[in-house]
Design a protein around this motif. Structure first.
Motif, PDB file in Angstrom:
ATOM      1  N   ASP B 137       0.805  -1.229   0.000  1.00 16.33           N
ATOM      2  CA  ASP B 137       0.000   0.000   0.000  1.00 16.33           C
ATOM      3  C   ASP B 137       0.834   1.273   0.000  1.00 16.33           C
ATOM      4  N   ALA B 138       2.121   1.149   0.352  1.00 18.90           N
ATOM      5  CA  ALA B 138       2.946   2.357   0.493  1.00 18.90           C
ATOM      6  C   ALA B 138       3.146   3.093  -0.828  1.00 18.90           C
ATOM      7  N   HIS B 139       2.987   2.360  -1.946  1.00 17.78           N
ATOM      8  CA  HIS B 139       3.237   2.982  -3.244  1.00 17.78           C
ATOM      9  C   HIS B 139       1.908   3.385  -3.899  1.00 17.78           C
ATOM     10  N   PRO B 140       1.732   4.682  -4.095  1.00 20.34           N
ATOM     11  CA  PRO B 140       0.465   5.109  -4.707  1.00 20.34           C
ATOM     12  C   PRO B 140       0.408   4.720  -6.185  1.00 20.34           C
ATOM     13  N   VAL B 141      -0.804   4.449  -6.641  1.00 19.00           N
ATOM     14  CA  VAL B 141      -1.001   4.057  -8.042  1.00 19.00           C
ATOM     15  C   VAL B 141      -1.993   5.026  -8.671  1.00 19.00           C
ATOM     16  N   ASP B 142      -1.682   5.446  -9.892  1.00 20.26           N
ATOM     17  CA  ASP B 142      -2.588   6.336 -10.612  1.00 20.26           C
ATOM     18  C   ASP B 142      -3.916   5.600 -10.834  1.00 20.26           C
ATOM     19  N   SER B 143      -5.018   6.241 -10.421  1.00 20.52           N
ATOM     20  CA  SER B 143      -6.314   5.548 -10.471  1.00 20.52           C
ATOM     21  C   SER B 143      -6.747   5.239 -11.910  1.00 20.52           C
ATOM     22  N   LEU B 144      -6.373   6.125 -12.842  1.00 21.80           N
ATOM     23  CA  LEU B 144      -6.766   5.885 -14.244  1.00 21.80           C
ATOM     24  C   LEU B 144      -6.036   4.670 -14.814  1.00 21.80           C
ATOM     25  N   VAL B 145      -4.743   4.593 -14.502  1.00 26.38           N
ATOM     26  CA  VAL B 145      -3.955   3.441 -14.972  1.00 26.38           C
ATOM     27  C   VAL B 145      -4.482   2.165 -14.332  1.00 26.38           C
ATOM     28  N   ALA B 146      -4.772   2.253 -13.017  1.00 24.35           N
ATOM     29  CA  ALA B 146      -5.295   1.086 -12.300  1.00 24.35           C
ATOM     30  C   ALA B 146      -6.630   0.653 -12.902  1.00 24.35           C
ATOM     31  N   ARG B 147      -7.472   1.612 -13.225  1.00 27.06           N
ATOM     32  CA  ARG B 147      -8.780   1.296 -13.799  1.00 27.06           C
ATOM     33  C   ARG B 147      -8.622   0.606 -15.164  1.00 27.06           C
ATOM     34  N   ASP B 148      -7.660   1.122 -15.930  1.00 31.40           N
ATOM     35  CA  ASP B 148      -7.385   0.542 -17.243  1.00 31.40           C
ATOM     36  C   ASP B 148      -6.924  -0.912 -17.111  1.00 31.40           C
ATOM     37  N   LEU B 149      -6.064  -1.125 -16.128  1.00 31.88           N
ATOM     38  CA  LEU B 149      -5.554  -2.480 -15.893  1.00 31.88           C
ATOM     39  C   LEU B 149      -6.670  -3.422 -15.457  1.00 31.88           C
ATOM     40  N   VAL B 150      -7.509  -2.928 -14.548  1.00 33.18           N
ATOM     41  CA  VAL B 150      -8.634  -3.754 -14.069  1.00 33.18           C
ATOM     42  C   VAL B 150      -9.559  -4.106 -15.238  1.00 33.18           C
ATOM     43  N   ASP B 151      -9.833  -3.126 -16.093  1.00 30.47           N
ATOM     44  CA  ASP B 151     -10.689  -3.388 -17.276  1.00 30.47           C
ATOM     45  C   ASP B 151     -10.081  -4.473 -18.159  1.00 30.47           C
ATOM     46  N   LEU B 152      -8.739  -4.389 -18.345  1.00 33.31           N
ATOM     47  CA  LEU B 152      -8.054  -5.389 -19.175  1.00 33.31           C
ATOM     48  C   LEU B 152      -8.121  -6.780 -18.538  1.00 33.31           C
ATOM     49  N   LEU B 153      -7.981  -6.815 -17.230  1.00 30.32           N
ATOM     50  CA  LEU B 153      -8.034  -8.105 -16.530  1.00 30.32           C
ATOM     51  C   LEU B 153      -9.453  -8.703 -16.559  1.00 30.32           C
ATOM     52  N   LEU B 154     -10.452  -7.821 -16.550  1.00 27.63           N
ATOM     53  CA  LEU B 154     -11.841  -8.310 -16.506  1.00 27.63           C
ATOM     54  C   LEU B 154     -12.357  -8.752 -17.874  1.00 27.63           C
ATOM     55  N   GLU B 155     -11.750  -8.224 -18.935  1.00 23.79           N
ATOM     56  CA  GLU B 155     -12.280  -8.478 -20.285  1.00 23.79           C
ATOM     57  C   GLU B 155     -12.496  -9.946 -20.646  1.00 23.79           C
ATOM     58  N   PRO B 156     -11.579 -10.856 -20.285  1.00 25.57           N
ATOM     59  CA  PRO B 156     -11.830 -12.252 -20.663  1.00 25.57           C
ATOM     60  C   PRO B 156     -12.961 -12.912 -19.875  1.00 25.57           C
ATOM     61  N   LEU B 157     -13.413 -12.288 -18.780  1.00 26.76           N
ATOM     62  CA  LEU B 157     -14.501 -12.885 -17.989  1.00 26.76           C
ATOM     63  C   LEU B 157     -15.838 -12.743 -18.724  1.00 26.76           C
ATOM     64  N   SER B 158     -16.813 -13.537 -18.312  1.00 27.61           N
ATOM     65  CA  SER B 158     -18.139 -13.433 -18.934  1.00 27.61           C
ATOM     66  C   SER B 158     -18.785 -12.106 -18.507  1.00 27.61           C
ATOM     67  N   PRO B 159     -19.749 -11.577 -19.305  1.00 28.39           N
ATOM     68  CA  PRO B 159     -20.367 -10.284 -18.967  1.00 28.39           C
ATOM     69  C   PRO B 159     -20.962 -10.250 -17.554  1.00 28.39           C
ATOM     70  N   ASP B 160     -21.643 -11.323 -17.155  1.00 24.06           N
ATOM     71  CA  ASP B 160     -22.251 -11.348 -15.817  1.00 24.06           C
ATOM     72  C   ASP B 160     -21.179 -11.264 -14.735  1.00 24.06           C
ATOM     73  N   ASP B 161     -20.082 -12.023 -14.941  1.00 27.81           N
ATOM     74  CA  ASP B 161     -18.982 -12.005 -13.964  1.00 27.81           C
ATOM     75  C   ASP B 161     -18.362 -10.610 -13.879  1.00 27.81           C
ATOM     76  N   GLN B 162     -18.206  -9.981 -15.040  1.00 28.41           N
ATOM     77  CA  GLN B 162     -17.609  -8.636 -15.060  1.00 28.41           C
ATOM     78  C   GLN B 162     -18.439  -7.663 -14.237  1.00 28.41           C
ATOM     79  N   ILE B 163     -19.763  -7.696 -14.473  1.00 26.40           N
ATOM     80  CA  ILE B 163     -20.654  -6.769 -13.758  1.00 26.40           C
ATOM     81  C   ILE B 163     -20.593  -7.033 -12.250  1.00 26.40           C
ATOM     82  N   ILE B 164     -20.608  -8.306 -11.870  1.00 25.92           N
ATOM     83  CA  ILE B 164     -20.603  -8.642 -10.438  1.00 25.92           C
ATOM     84  C   ILE B 164     -19.301  -8.194  -9.780  1.00 25.92           C
TER      85      ILE B 164
END
Lengths: 99, 213
Positions: B137-164
């Motif tokens: 936690d000591a290292h701050p992360v840019d929220s936009l970059v983090a959001r982009d990464l999360v979106d990329l990680l979620l993409e292969p999941l099914s739509p229902d899983d992504q929403i949940i």
């Protein structure tokens, strides 16, 4: 319930949208654009459409009247004759009572 | 002609009434009635009133690279199209939020499935964000970059899983809230969340191992 990997959890926390106390206002012109788009997507009621509707209703009403008239006429003409014949009695009554 | 005259009279009357209502407070049911009678001013005020709610749901569940404003407009168009179906059984805001969630879900479903994210696909800032989050936690992360990464990680999941996952992990919603917003059963949500977390953990560990090699 299983938990996310700690690194992934931190990434998710960092990705959370900022929870600002201020309510985001709609950008200028947004509501107007939505309403304009809504109006353009609605089917317009033109004079032609109204004339079509009127003609259709008038034709339907005329057809109903014609069918009802024909049915009444058929019912009247096809009515069976009375089971009793009063012709003789009528002639006798005329001869006796009419001077 | 009579219904047309009546309708115009009602609209004119409602427009005159708007100023008085703004002083007294917003009357939702009256506003909905006026919108049903094609009152443009009432439709505008309804959009302005519901915008914060809709944009909040859209921002939380919007797929990557989609325009928030376009999505919000689409949600409002659907709301107007379905307005006659609203029976007042649930609060109007809940009804609109569900429309917004379903619109996001449909948009995710329409996207073509993407291949699994690999370390070689990441740019420098994304690699930096991944390293920082893994370090602690000591290292701050840019929220936009983090959001982009999360979106990329979620993409292969099914739509229902992504929403949940988005609702649970990004918006911090409870199962009951998700149930109300999606209409799915609590069991379904629990099961999908369990499986989605397991898949995400697996993908994240694999990605991290790729980076270390």
């Amino acid at each position: 319930m299983n938990q996310l990997h700690p690194g992934l959890k931190r990434l998710m926390r960092a990705a959370r949208p900022e929870s600002s106390l201020e309510r985001p206002e709609a950008p200028a012109g947004f509501a107007a654009a939505v309403v304009r788009r809504r109006r353009s997507s609605e089917p317009e009621v033109s004079e032609g459409t109204f004339a079509q509707w009127l003609i259709f209703r008038a034709a339907t009403a005329s057809a109903v009247l014609i069918v009802a008239g024909l049915a009444a006429q058929v019912a009247f003409t096809a009515r069976p004759a009375a089971p009793y014949d009063f012709t003789g009695a009528y002639t006798a009554a005329i001869k006796v009572f009419v001077p | 002609v009579a219904p047309w005259l009546f309708q115009n009279w009602v609209i004119a009357e409602s427009i005159h009434r708007t100023d008085r209502e703004e002083e007294a407070g917003f009357d939702l049911s009256a506003c909905l009635n006026r919108v049903r009678l094609n009152d443009q001013a009432a439709a505008r005020s309804l959009v302005e009133r519901l915008y914060p709610l809709v944009i909040h749901v859209v921002r939380g569940n919007l797929p990557r690279l989609e325009s928030e404003e376009d999505m919000a407009q689409e949600v409002f168009m659907k709301m107007f199209a379905k307005l006659d179906q609203y029976e007042g059984v649930v609060p109007f805001e809940h009804w609109v939020a569900r429309i917004a969630v379903n619109a996001c879900l449909n948009r995710i479903r329409a996207q073509t499935s993407r291949p699994e994210l690999r370390w070689a696909d990441l740019n420098e800032s994304q690699i930096g964000a991944l390293e920082n989050t893994s370090a602690g936690d000591a290292h701050p992360v840019d929220s936009l970059v983090a959001r982009d990464l999360v979106d990329l990680l979620l993409e292969p999941l099914s739509p229902d899983d992504q929403i949940i996952v988005r609702m649970m992990e990004l918006e911090d919603r409870s199962i009951e809230e998700i149930r109300q917003l999606t209409g799915w059963s609590a069991t379904y949500i629990r099961v999908r969340a369990f499986r989605a977390r397991r898949k995400l953990n697996k993908k994240f560990s694999k990605l991290w191992k790729e980076g270390k090699l």
